[in-house]
Enzyme design. Structure first.
Site: not given
Length: 373
Positions: A66, A349, A352
């Site tokens: 991600s 978050d 990340h």
């Protein structure tokens, strides 16, 4: 489970002691997948071909997840997708599936290399773009097939390599076998992967049994053995300029400090110790590949931390808490208003990095990569 407010501010001098300082790259706290980028011939850069990323293939390359996913998970049945606000609040195209507020480290690297446009995801790339590069990254994916699957479907590294082979076949159809081989040899491949094999596997005993099967050292050994086979498959498909990222200090991510025992430390030290076994073995792998494959160049990009070496002054401080209200999976709650001063937060978050963190890390990586590009 604590949400986004952890109230933790870290002074630069105090935090820099937590990170490794080898003069080789700054990787984000989570892994990339594979990126392949084709660089245009700009006057201020020497010409290179695509990147591949998790894998990024930039006519450069990309990694494990991600950190660099630009939308490959959008159509998958998974919790690990973020094509909704507030993700993308600072990105020109709004929410695209990038796990941050703005640009990923891959986006910024492409800009530093002289690209006019962002490297497209495998999901969206069209025939006119594939010679410039492809981003194969998939949120929650890892080196191991099962990694991250508790969240739903993802594209593990071996699947990313299969997708890359699909792109290679299309390039052969476009250019012919010999010209395609020359093109791929000039591409830069960037692999950032491995974090999820810890965060979404080894340190999730409720979903996986790897921590009972392996000691941290033996787990790193098993990961590197599988990873080395995957990198050789990449080499056999034509990759000759390859950067392999180390794993960053995952024990310092907000999710880790909120959910695991820090024992009075700033971070969860045993998590960082575990990934250091992986990084040490990855360095040895890079040395071995360079010794064995004379026609290729591999480089290890060191996870020196979240770009803190490049802050404006030793007195600068960053927030280590996330910037948005999060759900039970550590991702931003849809349509909630995030923090206002996002340039002061390392994390977006609970997992990340923010765009500013990505920018600092990409700059450090670029300074190292210039040695092989």
């Amino acid at each position: 489970m604590r949400l986004h407010q952890f109230g933790l501010r870290v002074h630069y001098k105090a935090f820099r002691n937590l990170v490794v300082h080898n003069a080789v790259e700054a990787s984000p706290p989570l892994g990339l997948n594979m990126l392949n980028i084709q660089q245009e011939h700009h006057a201020h850069h020497s010409p290179i071909n695509p990147i591949h990323y998790n894998i990024i293939h930039l006519s450069l390359k990309g990694t494990d997840y991600s950190l660099v996913d630009s939308g490959n998970n959008n159509n998958l049945e998974t919790i690990a997708k973020v094509n909704y606000p507030p993700y993308g609040i600072d990105f020109p195209g709004g929410p695209t599936g990038r796990f941050t507020n703005g640009r990923t480290i891959a986006d910024i690297m492409g800009e530093l290399l002289g690209f006019d446009d962002f490297i497209p995801s495998f999901l969206t790339v069209n025939s006119s773009e594939i010679l410039k590069g492809v981003n194969y990254a998939s949120g929650s994916a890892g080196i191991r097939q099962e990694t991250g699957k508790q969240l739903g479907v993802n594209l593990e590294f071996s699947k990313q390599l299969e997708n890359h082979q699909t792109i290679v076949s299309r390039i052969v159809d476009m250019l012919g076998k010999e010209s395609a081989a020359n093109h791929l040899n000039k591409c830069f491949y960037w692999s950032v992967i491995g974090s999820n094999d810890y965060l979404n596997n080894y340190f999730m005993p409720q979903s996986y049994n790897t921590s009972s099967q392996y000691t941290p050292d033996k787990y790193a050994e098993a990961l590197i053995k599988q990873y080395s086979q995957q990198i050789m498959a990449l080499y056999n498909s034509g990759a000759r300029k390859v950067a392999l990222n180390g794993i960053g200090p995952i024990g310092c991510a907000p999710h880790s400090t909120a959910n695991y025992d820090t024992k009075g430390s700033l971070c969860v030290d045993y998590m960082n110790d575990a990934v250091n076994y992986f990084n040490s073995r990855l360095i040895s792998l890079v040395n071995q590949l360079n010794n064995d494959l004379a026609d290729a160049r591999f480089i290890y990009l060191n996870a020196i931390g979240f770009g803190l070496e490049y802050t404006a002054s030793p007195g600068f401080s960053f927030e280590l808490n996330g910037c948005c209200k999060v759900n039970e999976h550590g991702q931003c709650v849809p349509n909630e208003t995030p923090c206002s001063f996002r340039t002061l937060n390392l994390f977006w978050d609970l997992f990340h990095p923010t765009e500013i963190s990505n920018k600092l890390s990409a700059t450090a990586s670029y300074l190292t990569l210039k040695n092989i590009l």
